[in-house]
Design a protein around this motif. Structure first.
Motif, PDB file in Angstrom:
ATOM      1  N   TYR A 350     -25.672  21.674 -40.929  1.00 14.63           N
ATOM      2  CA  TYR A 350     -24.575  21.484 -39.966  1.00 14.63           C
ATOM      3  C   TYR A 350     -24.591  22.602 -38.930  1.00 14.63           C
ATOM      4  CZ  TYR A 350     -19.869  21.036 -38.048  1.00 14.63           C
ATOM      5  OH  TYR A 350     -18.811  20.893 -37.194  1.00 14.63           O
ATOM      6  N   HIS A 355     -21.790  21.091 -32.438  1.00 13.66           N
ATOM      7  CA  HIS A 355     -21.066  19.839 -32.672  1.00 13.66           C
ATOM      8  C   HIS A 355     -19.784  19.795 -31.848  1.00 13.66           C
ATOM      9  CE1 HIS A 355     -23.685  18.716 -35.980  1.00 13.66           C
ATOM     10  NE2 HIS A 355     -23.541  19.941 -36.470  1.00 13.66           N
ATOM     11  N   SER A 356     -19.458  18.591 -31.421  1.00 13.59           N
ATOM     12  CA  SER A 356     -18.197  18.312 -30.738  1.00 13.59           C
ATOM     13  C   SER A 356     -17.322  17.471 -31.658  1.00 13.59           C
ATOM     14  CB  SER A 356     -18.468  17.556 -29.436  1.00 13.59           C
ATOM     15  OG  SER A 356     -17.330  16.868 -28.992  1.00 13.59           O
ATOM     16  N   ARG A 358     -16.308  14.764 -31.003  1.00 15.87           N
ATOM     17  CA  ARG A 358     -16.772  13.378 -30.892  1.00 15.87           C
ATOM     18  C   ARG A 358     -17.839  13.054 -31.942  1.00 15.87           C
ATOM     19  NH1 ARG A 358     -16.464  15.080 -25.457  1.00 15.87           N
ATOM     20  NH2 ARG A 358     -14.924  13.930 -24.198  1.00 15.87           N
ATOM     21  N   ASP A 359     -18.528  14.084 -32.463  1.00  9.74           N
ATOM     22  CA  ASP A 359     -19.577  13.870 -33.467  1.00  9.74           C
ATOM     23  C   ASP A 359     -19.006  13.626 -34.861  1.00  9.74           C
ATOM     24  OD1 ASP A 359     -21.434  14.521 -31.453  1.00  9.74           O
ATOM     25  OD2 ASP A 359     -21.306  16.662 -31.964  1.00  9.74           O
ATOM     26  N   ILE A 362     -19.191  13.825 -39.727  1.00 12.04           N
ATOM     27  CA  ILE A 362     -20.611  13.812 -40.060  1.00 12.04           C
ATOM     28  C   ILE A 362     -20.715  13.696 -41.571  1.00 12.04           C
ATOM     29  CG2 ILE A 362     -22.721  15.198 -40.123  1.00 12.04           C
ATOM     30  CD1 ILE A 362     -21.817  16.417 -37.455  1.00 12.04           C
ATOM     31  N   TYR A 507     -16.795  23.345 -34.505  1.00  8.88           N
ATOM     32  CA  TYR A 507     -17.017  22.223 -33.598  1.00  8.88           C
ATOM     33  C   TYR A 507     -16.146  22.453 -32.363  1.00  8.88           C
ATOM     34  CZ  TYR A 507     -12.509  20.245 -35.089  1.00  8.88           C
ATOM     35  OH  TYR A 507     -11.172  20.041 -35.350  1.00  8.88           O
TER      36      TYR A 507
END
Length: 654
Positions: A350, A355-356, A358-359, A362, A507
């Protein structure tokens, strides 16, 4: 002021709760106290019955062998045990003698009488009991072993005297927290001594090895017989025995304890378990990852596992050191560890990418093999091993989405377990161990409350497990009941605010700030090995058709019908059915017995009438038959049984 004897006339009442605390019936109560009866068939009542039986066992041992030294004697699931330090190990013949001695003590109706004593008084009275003397110093504190709380778990130290009802004299005594039955006669005849095992004092290999006698006790002889019948059925289903009989797996001594190997037929079952799981995970939006089996120890320093879990890990391998000719160190080496869990490595995956929000979420998934140093005394078949493959998932989501993601995860877990044939569940909520945790109380409270809400919304029974959480977060455990009513811990779902913080996971939030994700740990099988063992016992080796290593065996009545059945087998194989033909020299009836014993779901038999009519005759696992089934229909029904994951033991009813 009164006592339980005067308050309750129901003979099934064996103790009472006074203001929520378990007490003997002889305890005095005030008019202002809240008093509730405890019956012998309740969970608390059964524990009291079994604890009392354990004390009678200890008294019997010291009657037969006055030199025996006492360990502890707690109630456990379905029974009790007591540990003894004796010069010679107990034998099966010894158990028979001890049970007869217990019978005499029980018939005497000795009264259990509680006394509060000081530490010094207890030491004086138990001066010849070295293990009891050690426990006296633990009064009111944490002993490190829940079973030791039967001795010194209360705020005050107590001794129970066994008093002869005729003379009023104390004939035996033991350090004990209690409570106990009013007298030994109430134990009745629903008890039995079961077996002997070795056990280290206080569970440490550094301590003396004692002899442990296990027993069971029930309110009636009939309930004892029912329990013994369940044990007999469990023995028939023992996955270790079935694994050998069905040629599924073994435990070669050359490999070491707790390290199984799967044979070709066991490999088929394992592959089917994993393949179906992979398919369902893909449908559920998981991404597959893979991580190595060893790592630098520093990774587990970051995660905290070396602080909290070191005893469960294999010792380090010190590598990459370089030495001068004189033996001095030129370059220091590094400690590497076999990984005991996958989560720290998934965190690195990770962390390797930005990361946003929006991701998220996960969802990472891995069949990751891990290694745990289980003590030799607890290694057991496939259900407790040292090398295991977890179907391990870690989900990273926002705090706003964690409840929805937990609900989705629990629904997925229950759905997949049902696909494998487990249907009867309840949940267990494991909360913080106050002596073994990281993070703030506020974070733990939020995580625990969230899991409790998700569990309650499932509609399943929720049972508390105080102090049972891992050091980084609380968890829900899915407990499944098998075909004979035994409970197995299956899937676990853990909510973790702490490891993302330790690994500095981030994130980009919608407002442009950097935030920590919430981490959900989830193992659906627990481990492939353990799940394999549980399913073997659940199905008693008669797996559903889709999991059976051999799904169809064709048996010609005579060799001349073999080519006809070869064509049927070829057609089935074309559809991916695991089918074979038995062209051995055995007589047909012997072939049928062999394949029935091997628990093959379908045996297809063909003779002259079948060949003439383009048909086959089915023989099922229970011996029932369907004759003259057209080949096309036979193939269709076999395929349908596989696709529907059907359990077929007997002939279909049209």
């Amino acid at each position: 002021m009164a006592d339980g004897f005067s308050l309750f006339t129901d003979r099934s009442v064996v103790a009472m709760r006074v203001n929520g605390n378990l007490c003997d019936l002889a305890a005095e109560v005030m008019e202002t106290d809240t008093v509730e009866p405890v019956t012998i068939d309740s969970p608390d009542g059964l524990n009291i019955l079994r604890h009392s039986a354990a004390h009678v066992l200890a008294q019997a041992v010291q009657q037969v062998n006055p030199e025996a030294k006492l360990g502890i004697g707690p109630p456990v699931t379905d029974g009790f045990y007591y540990d003894f330090d004796v010069a010679e190990n107990f034998t099966p013949e010894d158990l028979k003698v001890l049970q007869k001695t217990m019978d005499r003590i029980i018939r005497q109706g000795q009264r259990f009488v509680r006394r509060v004593v000081s530490d010094d008084e207890a030491r004086a009275e138990l001066a010849n009991e070295p293990y009891k003397l050690e426990l006296i110093g633990l009064k009111g504190g944490s002993t490190g072993d829940d079973n030791e709380s039967v001795e010194v778990g209360g705020a005050e130290l107590t001794i129970y005297d066994n008093v002869d009802p005729k003379t009023g004299e104390t004939v035996w005594k033991d350090l004990c927290r209690g409570p106990h039955l009013p007298n030994t006669r109430m134990i009745g005849n629903g008890y039995s001594l079961m077996r002997v095992a070795a056990a280290y004092w206080r569970g440490s290999e550094k301590n003396p090895q004692l002899q442990r006698i296990y027993g069971t006790a029930w309110p009636s002889k009939d309930e004892l017989r029912e329990y013994q019948a369940r044990l007999e059925e469990a023995a028939k289903r023992d996955h270790r025995r079935l694994g050998a009989e069905l040629d599924l797996f073994s435990f070669p001594e050359e490999l070491g304890s707790g390290l199984p190997v799967f044979h070709p037929r066991g490999g088929i079952i394992r592959n089917e378990l994993e393949s179906y799981s992979r398919k369902r995970h893909i449908e559920e939006g998981y991404s597959f990852v893979n991580t190595p089996h060893i790592t630098k120890g520093h990774l587990y320093e970051i995660s905290g596992h070396l602080d909290w879990y070191r005893d469960g890990m294999f010792p380090p391998m010190h590598i990459d050191a370089e030495y001068n000719d004189d033996g001095s160190v030129r370059k220091a080496g590094t400690d590497y560890y076999l990984k005991p869990m996958n989560c720290p490595m998934h965190n690195l995956i990770y962390k390797g990418t930005a990361h946003s929000y929006r991701d998220l979420p996960i969802r990472m998934f891995e069949f990751g093999t891990v290694y745990r140093y289980e003590k030799s005394g607890v290694v057991h078949g496939l259900t407790r091993v040292r090398g295991l493959t977890q179907d391990d998932a870690h989900i990273y989501c926002t705090q706003e989405d964690m409840k929805a993601e937990l609900t989705r995860t629990l629904d997925f877990v229950l759905s997949l377990l049902k696909d494998y044939g487990l249907e009867d569940f309840y949940l267990e909520l494991s909360t913080k161990d106050p002596e073994k945790f990281v993070g703030s109380d506020e974070v733990w409270e939020e995580a625990t409350n969230t899991l409790a809400e998700v569990a309650a919304a499932s509609g399943l029974e929720l049972v508390p497990d105080p102090g049972g959480a891992a050091f980084y977060g609380p968890k829900i455990s899915v407990q499944a009941r098998d075909a004979i009513g035994r409970t197995w811990q299956m899937s676990t779902i853990q909510l973790d605010f702490n490891l993302p913080n330790l690994f500095e996971l981030e994130y980009a939030a919608a407002d442009g700030t950097r935030k920590r994700p919430v981490m959900i740990h989830r193992a659906l099988f627990g481990s492939i090995e353990r799940f394999f063992g549980v399913l073997t016992e659940h199905y008693a080796g008669s797996f559903p058709v889709w999991l059976s290593p051999v799904q169809v065996v064709a048996i010609p009545v005579a060799e001349e019908y073999a080519p006809y059945l070869e064509d049927v087998v070829a057609e089935l194989k074309g559809y991916g059915v695991r089918a074979e033909i038995d062209r051995s020299d055995e007589r047909m009836q012997k072939k049928i017995r062999n394949h029935t014993k091997a628990k093959v779901p379908f045996q297809l038999i063909a003779g002259e009438d079948d060949r003439a009519n383009g048909a086959v005759s089915f023989r099922f696992r229970d011996g029932t038959q369907l004759n003259g089934v057209p080949v096309a229909d036979a193939v269709a029904r076999i395929r349908a049984s596989i696709e529907s994951r059907e359990q077929v033991l007997t002939a279909w009813q049209d």
